[in-house]
Scaffold this active site. Structure first.
Site, PDB file in Angstrom:
ATOM      1  N   GLU A 152      13.901 -15.532  -9.647  1.00  0.00           N
ATOM      2  CA  GLU A 152      13.752 -16.472  -8.320  1.00  0.00           C
ATOM      3  C   GLU A 152      13.646 -17.893  -9.074  1.00  0.00           C
ATOM      4  OE1 GLU A 152      10.612 -16.649  -5.570  1.00  0.00           O
ATOM      5  OE2 GLU A 152      11.404 -17.973  -4.503  1.00  0.00           O
ATOM      6  N   GLU A 158       7.015 -26.543 -10.187  1.00  0.00           N
ATOM      7  CA  GLU A 158       6.150 -25.453 -10.097  1.00  0.00           C
ATOM      8  C   GLU A 158       6.635 -24.528 -11.475  1.00  0.00           C
ATOM      9  OE1 GLU A 158       6.179 -23.035  -6.535  1.00  0.00           O
ATOM     10  OE2 GLU A 158       6.778 -24.775  -5.383  1.00  0.00           O
ATOM     11  N   ASP A 185      15.914 -19.460  -2.952  1.00  0.00           N
ATOM     12  CA  ASP A 185      14.933 -20.017  -1.920  1.00  0.00           C
ATOM     13  C   ASP A 185      15.297 -21.298  -1.429  1.00  0.00           C
ATOM     14  OD1 ASP A 185      12.713 -21.345  -0.711  1.00  0.00           O
ATOM     15  OD2 ASP A 185      11.296 -19.861  -1.883  1.00  0.00           O
ATOM     16  N   HIS A 188      13.069 -24.433  -2.546  1.00  0.00           N
ATOM     17  CA  HIS A 188      13.473 -25.055  -4.115  1.00  0.00           C
ATOM     18  C   HIS A 188      14.789 -25.559  -4.179  1.00  0.00           C
ATOM     19  CE1 HIS A 188       9.606 -23.058  -4.908  1.00  0.00           C
ATOM     20  NE2 HIS A 188      10.027 -21.858  -4.691  1.00  0.00           N
ATOM     21  N   HIS A 211      14.934 -16.353   0.453  1.00  0.00           N
ATOM     22  CA  HIS A 211      13.899 -16.853   0.832  1.00  0.00           C
ATOM     23  C   HIS A 211      14.129 -17.888   1.579  1.00  0.00           C
ATOM     24  CE1 HIS A 211      10.512 -15.239  -2.111  1.00  0.00           C
ATOM     25  NE2 HIS A 211      10.751 -14.311  -1.238  1.00  0.00           N
ATOM     26  N   ARG A 217       8.501 -26.829   3.845  1.00  0.00           N
ATOM     27  CA  ARG A 217       8.166 -25.390   3.786  1.00  0.00           C
ATOM     28  C   ARG A 217       7.503 -25.007   5.154  1.00  0.00           C
ATOM     29  NH1 ARG A 217       6.334 -22.971  -2.131  1.00  0.00           N
ATOM     30  NH2 ARG A 217       7.915 -21.589  -1.943  1.00  0.00           N
ATOM     31  N   GLU A 246       9.472 -17.237   3.862  1.00  0.00           N
ATOM     32  CA  GLU A 246       8.300 -17.622   3.025  1.00  0.00           C
ATOM     33  C   GLU A 246       7.895 -18.861   3.281  1.00  0.00           C
ATOM     34  OE1 GLU A 246       7.180 -16.978  -1.592  1.00  0.00           O
ATOM     35  OE2 GLU A 246       8.716 -18.343  -1.224  1.00  0.00           O
TER      36      GLU A 246
HETATM   37  C1  LER Z   1       7.044 -19.945  -5.279  1.00  0.00           C
HETATM   38  O1  LER Z   1       6.978 -21.360  -5.174  1.00  0.00           O
HETATM   39  C2  LER Z   1       7.910 -19.163  -4.568  1.00  0.00           C
HETATM   40  O2  LER Z   1       8.777 -19.591  -3.859  1.00  0.00           O
HETATM   41  C3  LER Z   1       7.741 -17.688  -4.577  1.00  0.00           C
HETATM   42  O3  LER Z   1       8.609 -16.927  -4.039  1.00  0.00           O
HETATM   43  C4  LER Z   1       7.700 -17.369  -6.144  1.00  0.00           C
HETATM   44  O4  LER Z   1       7.185 -16.116  -6.629  1.00  0.00           O
HETATM   45 MN    MN Z   2      10.136 -18.347  -2.710  1.00  0.00          MN
END
Ligand code: LER
Ligand code: MN
Length: 272
Positions: A152, A158, A185, A188, A211, A217, A246
């Protein structure tokens, strides 16, 4: 067809973008009754959980476990695949192997996001070769155990390693293996990608899991990400895998799960 998933932790954790509830049976029941197709589980250490309970809950509620999130081992214990101390790297490899053992039992993929660590910016070249070496060991194990690893890309705040989908694809290609894919994701990506839909298209062949979280978020639809263009692109390219919400558990776990499924259901054409 794309499958709707919610991410829940069954370990207490400092990682904030995950819903935690002590009552695992209640979590499975709620996620199933809300209309999700599967659940994704955050687990710090598989050796500390009751594996047979998870397997039996997954059967009882007919709710597959799509993937295992592993980042808590880094956030809560400081274990990562690129720590300078080789003993800690070894611990990280052993931890990922334990996740793979559990993944094999559940038919779940294993995510490597934060577990790659966050080395000093000046040392990223060395860290990348350490990561490649340790990832090879994990990947050999994953192949022996018929389990998919999901790498990912995460945003620069991060990790200094692998921030964009293109960097994720470059990394994954090194291994020439169908047992490692990229996890995209949207939270991100909103920070790192210049054009999110375009990046999806470029990386598509390597995308194995998604994600979904909005720019803040929160549940998709609660921020300013253009999900129609991103999900629309995934759909038109033929993606039929998992999309996991997530997100921060706001205002609480249950409401966050409801808000996410309401959003997925409103995109009826994509998720039918
Ligand atoms: C961390 O910010 C994230 O998105 C998780 O899914 C990473 O393990
Ligand atoms: Mn994630």
């Amino acid at each position: 067809m794309m499958k709707k998933v919610f991410v829940a932790s069954i370990s207490k954790t400092k990682f904030d973008a995950i819903s935690y509830s002590e009552d695992t049976a209640q979590v499975f029941k709620f996620i199933k009754n809300s209309g999700y197709d599967a659940i994704e589980l955050g687990i710090r250490n598989p050796l500390d959980v009751d594996v047979s309970e998870i397997i039996s809950l997954s059967r009882r509620f007919n709710l597959p476990v799509a993937a295992l999130a592993t980042g808590q081992a880094y956030v809560d214990e400081g274990i990562s695949l690129t720590e300078p101390d080789p003993d800690i790297q070894q611990k990280a490899v052993e931890r990922i192997k334990a996740h793979i053992d559990l993944g094999e039992k559940l038919g779940a993929s294993v995510i490597i996001g934060l577990m790659r660590g966050n080395p000093e910016k000046s040392g990223t070249e060395d860290a990348l070769s350490i990561l490649t070496k340790n990832m090879s060991v994990c990947l050999d194990y994953a192949e022996e155990h018929s389990t998919l690893i999901l790498l990912e890309p995460v945003n620069r705040y991060e990790s200094s390693l692998i921030n964009t989908l293109a960097e994720g694809v470059d990394f994954v290609r090194r291994f020439n293996s169908s047992s490692i894919k990229v996890l995209m994701d949207t939270f991100h990506m909103n920070i790192e990608e210049a054009d999110m839909a375009r990046s999806v298209e470029d990386a598509f062949r390597f995308i194995g899991h998604v994600h979904a979280a909005d720019s803040n978020r929160l549940a998709p639809g609660r921020g300013h990400i253009d999900f129609d263009s991103i999900f629309g692109r995934l759909f038109s390219l033929g993606y039929d895998g998992y999309i996991s919400a997530e997100i921060l558990p706001k205002p609480d776990f249950y409401r966050a799960a409801e808000l996410s499924i309401e959003f997925f259901n409103s995109k009826e054409l994509l998720f039918k």
